[in-house]
Enzyme design. Structure first.
Site, short mmCIF file in Angstrom:
data_model
loop_
_atom_site.label_atom_id
_atom_site.label_comp_id
_atom_site.label_asym_id
_atom_site.label_seq_id
_atom_site.Cartn_x
_atom_site.Cartn_y
_atom_site.Cartn_z
CB SER A 138 -0.96 -0.05 1.24
OG SER A 138 -1.37 1.37 1.43
CE1 TYR A 151 -4.17 -2.13 5.26
CE2 TYR A 151 -3.00 -0.10 4.54
CZ TYR A 151 -3.81 -0.92 4.16
OH TYR A 151 -4.24 -1.24 2.80
P1 NAD Z 1 -11.57 -6.06 -0.04
O1 NAD Z 1 -12.07 -5.97 1.47
O2 NAD Z 1 -12.15 -5.85 -1.14
O3 NAD Z 1 -10.82 -7.57 -0.19
C1 NAD Z 1 -9.92 -8.18 0.91
C2 NAD Z 1 -9.86 -9.74 0.35
O4 NAD Z 1 -9.06 -10.44 1.52
C3 NAD Z 1 -11.32 -10.43 0.44
O5 NAD Z 1 -11.37 -11.25 -0.45
C4 NAD Z 1 -11.70 -11.00 1.85
O6 NAD Z 1 -12.41 -12.05 1.77
C5 NAD Z 1 -10.14 -11.41 2.33
N1 NAD Z 1 -9.81 -11.78 3.38
C6 NAD Z 1 -9.77 -10.76 4.58
N2 NAD Z 1 -9.63 -11.43 5.54
C7 NAD Z 1 -9.15 -12.86 5.32
C8 NAD Z 1 -8.77 -13.97 5.79
N3 NAD Z 1 -8.35 -13.76 7.11
N4 NAD Z 1 -8.32 -15.07 5.31
C9 NAD Z 1 -8.44 -14.95 3.90
N5 NAD Z 1 -8.93 -14.08 3.16
C10 NAD Z 1 -9.32 -12.78 3.85
O7 NAD Z 1 -10.12 -5.35 0.30
P2 NAD Z 1 -9.30 -4.62 -1.15
O8 NAD Z 1 -9.35 -3.22 -0.86
O9 NAD Z 1 -9.23 -5.24 -2.25
O10 NAD Z 1 -7.94 -5.03 -0.30
C11 NAD Z 1 -7.04 -6.17 -0.92
C12 NAD Z 1 -5.47 -5.57 -0.56
O11 NAD Z 1 -5.32 -4.40 -1.12
C13 NAD Z 1 -5.21 -5.59 0.90
O12 NAD Z 1 -3.80 -6.05 1.31
C14 NAD Z 1 -5.22 -4.02 1.40
O13 NAD Z 1 -4.64 -3.55 2.28
C15 NAD Z 1 -4.52 -3.56 -0.12
N6 NAD Z 1 -5.10 -2.07 -0.18
C16 NAD Z 1 -6.20 -1.64 -0.50
C17 NAD Z 1 -6.13 -0.31 -0.74
C18 NAD Z 1 -7.55 0.30 -1.28
O14 NAD Z 1 -7.72 1.50 -1.22
N7 NAD Z 1 -8.60 -0.42 -1.14
C19 NAD Z 1 -5.24 0.67 -0.92
C20 NAD Z 1 -3.84 -0.11 -0.65
C21 NAD Z 1 -3.55 -1.42 -0.51
#
Ligand code: NAD
Length: 256
Positions: A138, A151
């Protein structure tokens, strides 16, 4: 480009993970999905791309379940060629108010799970002398924001793990890199939009604008599709000597 390769993407039932899984499937990779919630819909979307797809519901906070998932992927497809460590959760609170149980969960799911999946994937990648490990970190792996201690700590850790993994495999065909998104409008971020709308009495649209305006100069969300294309680049022949980078795709967030 990725025919006969297998990609395992953690946390790929929604959001960024699903976007990356689809982009890799479009290049011909077979896909192992993981994550909570509906897995039937995402499996059907990937199967429609004429690749093979499987699903394992490992809880990424549990090392034994991660081990089971890696064994499942190997038994189904022979080996994992591309590992995308993407599963992640967020919790927002000041350090002194941060629930200890939430701290442990964020570190386990956002950081330790990447270590476990990586250590279990590496032997087969090394044996084949080809592998791609892509860690979804991130902008919070590079800079901080208030009220996101677990985080930010986890994501800085992921960037460190990325560099070490890249170095330890630098003379091989196995690369490891991190992707550092800014705001992406997934369920994880919609929760933060909802909290802002409720706290400030704003509409959904105004809360989104405020969220972007605080951090992301482009005033645009990065999309899972764009992040998927970056993952495809890391897997391409041109990405062969890209090692240990933390590549932000963030609308200018960390340029400020
Ligand atoms: P999201 O909530 O849409 O997806 C998260 C996924 O992780 C889902 O499939 C969920 O079921 C799964 N998950 C959560 N806990 C879990 C567990 N204990 N075991 C297995 N699966 C699990 O979120 P996202 O925004 O797509 O995030 C995905 C990644 O991207 C994360 O690592 C997040 O930190 C990172 N990220 C997101 C953003 C943003 O703005 N959305 C920005 C930077 C980084």
């Amino acid at each position: 480009m990725l025919a006969n390769k297998t990609a395992l993407v953690t946390g790929s039932t929604s959001g960024i993970g699903l976007g990356i899984a689809k982009a890799l499937a479009r290049q011909g990779a077979n896909i192992v999905l993981n994550g909570f919630g509906d897995s039937e819909g995402p499996q059907a979307e990937i199967a429609a791309m004429s690749v093979q797809v499987a699903y394992h519901g490992a809880d990424m906070s549990k090392p034994a379940e991660i081990e089971d998932m890696m064994k499942f992927a190997a038994s189904r497809f022979g080996k994992v060629d591309i590992l995308v460590n993407n599963a992640g959760i967020q919790h927002v609170a000041r350090v002194e108010d941060f629930p200890v149980e939430r701290w442990d969960a964020v570190i386990a799911i956002n950081l330790s799970s990447a270590f476990h999946a990586t250590r279990l994937a590496l032997p087969a990648m090394r044996a084949a002398n080809w592998g791609r490990i892509i860690n979804v970190a991130s902008v919070h792996g590079l800079v901080a924001s208030a009220e996101k201690s677990a985080y930010v700590a986890a994501k800085h850790g992921v960037v460190g793990l990325t560099k070490v993994t890249a170095l330890e495999n630098a003379t091989t065909g196995v690369t490891c890199n991190a992707i550092c998104p800014g705001w992406v409008l997934t369920p994880l971020v919609q929760k933060q939009v909802d909290a802002k709308a409720a706290a400030l009495g704003l509409s959904n649209e105004d809360a989104k604008k405020q969220l972007l305006g605080e951090k992301e100069p482009s005033m645009q969300f990065t999309t899972p599709e764009e992040l998927g294309e970056l993952a495809v680049f890391f897997c391409s022949p041109a990405g062969a000597n890209v090692r240990g980078v933390a590549w932000n795709m963030d609308g200018g967030w960390v340029a400020q």
